[in-house]
Write an enzyme that holds these catalytic residues in place. Structure first.
Site, short mmCIF file in Angstrom:
data_model
loop_
_atom_site.label_atom_id
_atom_site.label_comp_id
_atom_site.label_asym_id
_atom_site.label_seq_id
_atom_site.Cartn_x
_atom_site.Cartn_y
_atom_site.Cartn_z
N ASP A 24 -6.02 -3.77 -2.40
CA ASP A 24 -4.95 -3.44 -1.46
C ASP A 24 -4.33 -4.69 -0.81
OD1 ASP A 24 -3.38 -2.23 0.61
OD2 ASP A 24 -4.67 -0.48 0.47
N SER A 30 0.83 -1.20 0.00
CA SER A 30 0.00 0.00 0.00
C SER A 30 0.88 1.26 0.00
CB SER A 30 -0.96 -0.04 1.19
OG SER A 30 -2.03 0.87 1.00
#
Length: 734
Positions: free
Chosen positions: A213, A67
């Site tokens: 993610d 991320s």
């Protein structure tokens, strides 16, 4: 039995050299891997850690990130120094980066006009199967283009071990829940997939997978880094602490809390694998949240301090190699502006490839112009045909190819947008207008569209226009239209209202126009109208009448404002000339000119709009047929909305407002403005239609809120004509 060759080798001076080399290799410095976790804005602390590593000259031989850790780690692995990253983090417009909206100056002029017709911001997209909802609040357009621009020099690298520092990033297959580790491919796409927070960003489609993610499967990829052949790890965990129930104040707080709960388990599993020689850093970030991108310096400082205060770093620094760390390789970055020899369009949208190519201003044979290319990406995305627009430079042996990729909107390219406008003077005088616009896009490959507006309330409207570009660049266009409208016109004589007419007008027409880049357009038109005006309130003996009108018209528009509701820069201008001509079928000849110009200025939280407006009607024609309507805040304050009706007007004004609170990037806090207006002007009629305000001064104090439905304006207005009014307006600015 030893051979004579071996015995000779043992007796030679070479043996001490070999033993020395073996001993040196055994005592070589350990390979250090850096692990960077996800955490939104909190992840900017990674930059501070990198700065401290460089100050202490501690090398980094491999990086694994998830991320925001993938963003910072990927940029560092690609050759950016820590100081460059710190400067970049503080200069970026995070509010724009973490949105899909292009800068308003970059979107096509026709889309800018949508903001003025119906100010409700939310819209529904649909196709033949009906209304469709997107897979995320954002498509990730702006963050994707930013990554492409920052990493354009890595386009020829498809193996992440060939970067200045070997790199890995982690994403999650949302259909299976499996971890996906990127070690090769297109670096910007890999980073973009790793940060596609479910619900907030739409998934990234790659090789048949839908990727989101990486925090869902491996927020702290310790195991991934170990597989890169490192001996010890520096692990930076910036996980968000759980919020109390008092801190859960918005949908974004709930999303943040949900992500924290989902990542806690996989993070703890990775932490459990750390050994005694590994270093764990957990920067003290306090109240810095997932969306606190306004606190960049504080986050960077916390990261730097976490490494300074760790006792093991002194041992590591004492044994360091006397060379620069691998990430500090700004000089190793290839040329970021290669010569472009070819431009290729890969398009899955409904418009022709040549329409997209016409919006790309990069010249073949010239160096890549990154700044202009970013704006062109905004223009293409701003056409509303695509869910994502990006680019890539492919480096061949002899030529460099700029590839523009567009992805057609999966939710459909037709839009239904509601509209709402309310006005109340708190004295019983209120108005409302509610309506909708329906825009059918992609009628043909040139990008034709069919726009229909319907409005009910004080001013009723039904309007339909077919907009047909005549070339692939959409420079020239034709636009036939049909229109029906109804409005109230107050007739004033001797400075007192004597009648209130209900005017109805029906017509059709044809426009030929020319776009002026993204900033404006020119239209020449012919139209034919039929109408009548009947007394609604007032002196019943006043005559009702009907009329026929046939116009030549010229309209020039310009709009470079950065925000249509509360602008800080740019200008807005309109010139309209029209003549009703008996030779075309009109019952009488008259001409009108309407000129309006506004310019916005700003400094810090302060903004100022300076404006000049004028309207003229020639010849002796009835007021109820040919009047301008003014009144309300910023348009002769103190009068109620549309209370002044006249055939001519002059108005100079200044509108000042100050932003009181910025609002959080990822919250529902709305910007609030405090300000006021000063106005000076006159409204009057021609000939026997006796009405003249003379020149009067007016002003107002106002409080503005940029809501999800549009601007809400509350305030009080007063003028020299002894008129004053409290007012509230929703869906309409100044």
């Amino acid at each position: 039995m030893r051979t004579p060759l071996i015995r000779r080798l043992l007796r030679t001076p070479l043996l001490p050299v070999l033993l020395s080399l073996f001993t040196g290799l055994a005592a070589a410095e350990p390979r250090i891997g850096l692990v960077l976790s996800g955490g939104g804005a909190r992840g900017l602390a990674h930059i501070g850690v990198l700065q401290e590593l460089e100050r202490q000259n501690i090398p980094v031989h491999a990086i694994a990130g998830t991320s925001m850790g993938a963003v910072i780690g990927g940029l560092y692995a690609a050759g950016y120094s820590a100081d460059e990253l710190a400067e970049l983090a503080q200069e970026l417009d995070w509010a724009t980066i973490m949105s899909d909206d292009p800068a308003r100056e970059d979107i096509p002029f026709r889309r800018k006009q949508d903001d003025r017709d119906f100010l409700v911001k939310q819209r529904l997209s649909f196709d033949r199967q009906g209304v469709k909802l997107p897979l995320g609040l954002l498509q990730g357009q702006n963050i994707g283009v930013a990554l492409e621009t920052l990493l354009v020099h890595t386009n020829e690298v498809d193996d992440f071990d060939r970067l200045p520092i070997p790199f890995r990033t982690v994403a999650t297959d949302i259909t299976t829940g499996d971890q996906v580790v990127f070690q090769r491919g297109h670096l910007p796409l890999a980073i973009r997939a790793s940060m596609a927070l479910p619900g907030f960003f739409a998934p990234v489609r790659h090789e048949g997978r839908m990727l989101v993610d990486g925090v869902l499967t491996n927020n702290l990829p310790v195991d991934v880094a170990r597989r890169m052949g490192v001996d010890r790890l520096i692990v930076v965990d910036i996980g968000t602490p759980l919020k109390s129930k008092e801190q859960l104040k918005s949908v974004f707080d709930i999303m943040d809390q949900t992500t924290t709960l989902l990542t806690r388990n996989n993070t703890e599993k990775q932490l459990a694998t750390l050994g005694p020689n590994d270093i764990l850093l957990q920067p003290e970030l306090g109240d810095i949240g997932f969306g606190s991108f306004s606190e960049v310096p504080a986050a960077i400082l916390a990261g730097s301090q976490s490494l300074q205060q760790h006792p093991m770093t002194l041992q590591l620094a004492a044994r360091q190699l006397q060379t620069s760390p691998g990430g500090n390789l700004a000089s190793a970055r290839p040329q970021r502006q290669p010569i472009i020899h070819e431009i290729r369009i890969l398009n899955s949208g409904k418009v022709d490839d040549r329409v997209i190519r016409s919006l790309v201003r990069q010249e073949v044979g010239e160096p890549l112009n990154l700044e202009r290319l970013q704006k062109d990406m905004g223009t293409i995305y701003g056409t509303d045909y695509f869910s994502r627009v990006n680019y890539e430079v492919l480096h061949g042996e002899q030529i460099n190819t700029l590839v523009i990729r567009t992805s057609g909107r999966e939710t459909g390219i037709n839009y239904l947008r509601p509209g709402l406008s309310l006005s109340d003077d708190f004295k019983g005088g209120s108005q409302y207008n509610i309506g909708a616009s329906l825009r059918v896009n992609g009628v043909n490959r040139l990008g034709a569209e069919w726009l229909t507006r319907v409005q009910l309330g004080q001013q009723q409207l039904a309007y339909s226009e077919f907009y047909q570009p005549l070339d692939y660049g959409s420079r020239w266009f034709v636009a036939p239209f049909a229109n029906a409208e109804s409005r109230n016109i107050e007739v004033i004589e001797d400075n007192r209202p004597v009648a209130d007419y209900r005017q109805q007008r029906y017509g059709t027409g044809f426009n030929l126009g020319r776009q002026i880049s993204n900033n404006g357009e020119i239209r020449f038109g012919m139209s034919r109208y039929w109408g009548d005006a009947k007394v609604r309130v007032g002196e019943r003996q006043r005559p009702s009448f009907s009329f026929d009108e046939a116009f030549y018209s010229l309209q020039i528009d310009r709009d470079t404002l950065d925000n249509v509701n509360f602008p800080r820069s740019g200008d807005d201008a309109r010139f309209i000339w029209r003549q009703s001509e008996p030779d075309l079928g009109a019952s009488e000849r008259y001409r009108q000119i309407d000129v309006r110009l506004n310019r916005a200025y700003s400094s810090g939280p302060h903004s100022l709009i300076a404006g000049l407006m004028a309207g003229r009607t020639s010849d002796d024609v009835d007021v109820a047929q040919s009047s301008f309507q003014l009144g309300g805040p910023g348009m002769f304050s103190g009068y109620r909305q549309d209370a002044l009706t006249g055939q001519n007007f002059n108005l100079a004004r200044a509108v000042y407002y100050r932003r009181l609170m910025p609002g959080s990037l990822l919250s529902v806090n709305l910007p609030i403005y405090l300000g006021g207006t000063l106005e000076y002007g006159r409204v009057y009629n021609n000939g026997s239609n006796a009405f003249d305000t003379d020149y009067i001064a007016a002003g107002s104090l106002l409080l503005g809120i940029d809501t999800l439905l549009g601007p809400l304006i509350l305030g009080i207005g007063i003028n020299e004509d002894d008129q004053q009014a409290l007012f509230m307006r929703l869906g309409q600015t100044f």
